[in-house]
Design a protein around this motif. Structure first.
Motif, PDB file in Angstrom:
ATOM      1  N   LEU A   1       0.798  -1.121  -0.016  1.00  0.00           N
ATOM      2  CA  LEU A   1      -0.096   0.039  -0.140  1.00  0.00           C
ATOM      3  C   LEU A   1       0.984   1.452   0.047  1.00  0.00           C
ATOM      4  N   GLY A   2       2.260   1.202   0.263  1.00  0.00           N
ATOM      5  CA  GLY A   2       2.960   2.032   0.211  1.00  0.00           C
ATOM      6  C   GLY A   2       3.633   2.629   1.653  1.00  0.00           C
TER       7      GLY A   2
ATOM      8  N   ALA B   1       7.494   4.206   6.997  1.00  0.00           N
ATOM      9  CA  ALA B   1       6.620   2.997   7.758  1.00  0.00           C
ATOM     10  C   ALA B   1       5.646   2.607   6.527  1.00  0.00           C
ATOM     11  N   TRP B   2       6.056   1.369   6.135  1.00  0.00           N
ATOM     12  CA  TRP B   2       5.285   1.174   4.951  1.00  0.00           C
ATOM     13  C   TRP B   2       3.999  -0.032   5.521  1.00  0.00           C
TER      14      TRP B   2
ATOM     15  N   ALA C   1      -9.082   7.794  -3.100  1.00  0.00           N
ATOM     16  CA  ALA C   1      -8.169   7.064  -2.213  1.00  0.00           C
ATOM     17  C   ALA C   1      -6.789   7.709  -2.189  1.00  0.00           C
ATOM     18  N   THR C   2      -6.321   7.768  -3.531  1.00  0.00           N
ATOM     19  CA  THR C   2      -4.715   8.219  -3.664  1.00  0.00           C
ATOM     20  C   THR C   2      -4.650   9.762  -3.133  1.00  0.00           C
ATOM     21  N   LYS C   3      -5.679  10.368  -3.326  1.00  0.00           N
ATOM     22  CA  LYS C   3      -5.569  11.874  -2.937  1.00  0.00           C
ATOM     23  C   LYS C   3      -5.795  11.975  -1.451  1.00  0.00           C
TER      24      LYS C   3
ATOM     25  N   GLY D   1       0.724  12.131   3.563  1.00  0.00           N
ATOM     26  CA  GLY D   1       2.251  11.971   3.245  1.00  0.00           C
ATOM     27  C   GLY D   1       2.480  10.499   2.902  1.00  0.00           C
ATOM     28  N   SER D   2       1.683   9.714   2.480  1.00  0.00           N
ATOM     29  CA  SER D   2       1.967   8.331   1.999  1.00  0.00           C
ATOM     30  C   SER D   2       2.625   8.535   0.721  1.00  0.00           C
ATOM     31  N   ASN D   3       3.511   7.688   0.402  1.00  0.00           N
ATOM     32  CA  ASN D   3       3.971   7.508  -1.206  1.00  0.00           C
ATOM     33  C   ASN D   3       3.189   6.355  -1.854  1.00  0.00           C
ATOM     34  N   ILE D   4       2.534   6.708  -3.044  1.00  0.00           N
ATOM     35  CA  ILE D   4       1.711   5.720  -3.673  1.00  0.00           C
ATOM     36  C   ILE D   4       2.689   4.925  -4.450  1.00  0.00           C
TER      37      ILE D   4
END
Length: 323
Positions: free
Chosen positions: A118-119, A247-248, A278-280, A286-289
């Motif tokens: 999930l990133g 922190a994946w 969801a990606t937005k 701060g998550s990396n897709i």
């Protein structure tokens, strides 16, 4: 008699095939091994919404906490491999846990069917706002000179702040006094109050405090700067290129999941990571897709194996030195 047995076996196989073809026929439980409202829980709930739409059944989050996330993951590992129980693990439960918990009842690399990555969420090194060092180099010099007089906060053994903090200590070559809290909230409260000196944690937990000036950020452990904190240098820019960590989070299922069912879950995770809403929301956290070639089961399996290899020697050494 033989004919009756043959008919029975054929009926069972036919029923199994039909069940796989029509999966899912009821809601799916997604175990989150941490408390509601935490970073992993928030990510799981964001992803669960588009997964539900893709699967045609509700994906229901169940928070099962305890032992650095290993309680919930153990329950997930022991569930029936029918696709109706999945779980969200992370770098602690599937990377750090073998080094931290004796008698762990699962093997991160062999006890699960990897479904989808999930990133990752970036890690920052943050200190109390009046820490005297002006930059990351000065900060490292100060914590080295201070030794055990420097207090390092973390949210409990096995937490992201604990594991990433210990990795930082090992790479820098310091042995501060570790101060354990029951969660990130209390740790951050004491950091803002100046009761402890520094900690490592996820941008989703510390970003607002950094932006508000209540704590000081010295570096972010990613290859590039974070858009939400553009003035915070990367660890590479600041002189510690080997400290890059995130922190994946990832989706797993119990071992032995039927291939057809696994394929549907993999597709649902892929659909979630392609969902604009969801990606937005994930990006805002701060998550990396992850890129397309980083998402699937094979890539996730490699990640888990590499993370166990990365964390085990560092954390075992840290545990032994504190005994």
């Amino acid at each position: 008699m033989r004919r009756a047995i043959a008919i029975g076996v054929l009926t069972a196989l036919t029923s199994f095939g039909a069940a796989a073809d029509t999966y899912p026929q009821r809601p799916i439980t997604m175990i989150v091994p941490f408390a509601a409202g935490g970073p992993t829980d928030v990510v799981a709930r964001i992803v669960a919404e588009p997964m539900s739409r893709s699967l045609g059944q509700q994906v229901v989050v169940e928070n099962v906490t305890g032992a650095g996330g290993t309680t919930g993951i153990t329950r997930g590992a022991q569930a029936a491999p029918d696709g109706y129980t999945i779980m969200v693990g992370h770098m602690g439960t599937h990377g750090a846990a073998p080094a931290l918990f004796k008698g762990l009842k699962y093997d991160p690399a062999t006890s699960f069917e990897p479904i989808g990555f999930l990133g990752g969420v970036p890690i920052l090194i943050v200190a109390k706002k009046d820490f005297p060092a002006k930059d990351f180099k000065g900060f490292i010099e100060a914590v080295k000179a201070g030794g055990p007089k420097i207090n390092q906060a973390h949210a409990g053994v096995g937490s992201v702040s604990h594991s990433t903090g210990v990795l930082f200590d090992a790479q820098v070559g310091i042995k501060p006094t570790l101060v354990t809290y029951r969660g990130t909230g209390p740790a951050m409260n004491d950091l803002m109050a100046g009761q402890v000196d520094f900690m490592a944690d996820q941008i989703v937990n510390v970003g607002p405090q950094v932006a508000g000036g209540t704590v000081k950020a010295y570096a972010i452990a990613t290859p590039e700067r974070a858009p939400s904190l553009p003035d915070v240098p990367t660890t590479k820019e600041a002189g510690l290129p080997g400290y890059e960590v995130s922190a994946w989070n990832a989706v797993f299922a119990p071992k032995g999941l039927p291939a057809d069912v696994k394929a549907k879950l993999v597709a649902a995770v892929e659909a979630a990571l392609n969902d604009p809403t969801a990606t937005k929301r994930l990006t805002e956290l701060g998550s990396n897709i992850p890129k397309a070639d980083e998402r699937g089961p094979a890539a996730l399996q490699k990640l888990v194996e590499s993370e166990v290899a990365r964390w085990t020697p560092v954390l075992r050494s840290a545990v032994e030195s504190n005994q």
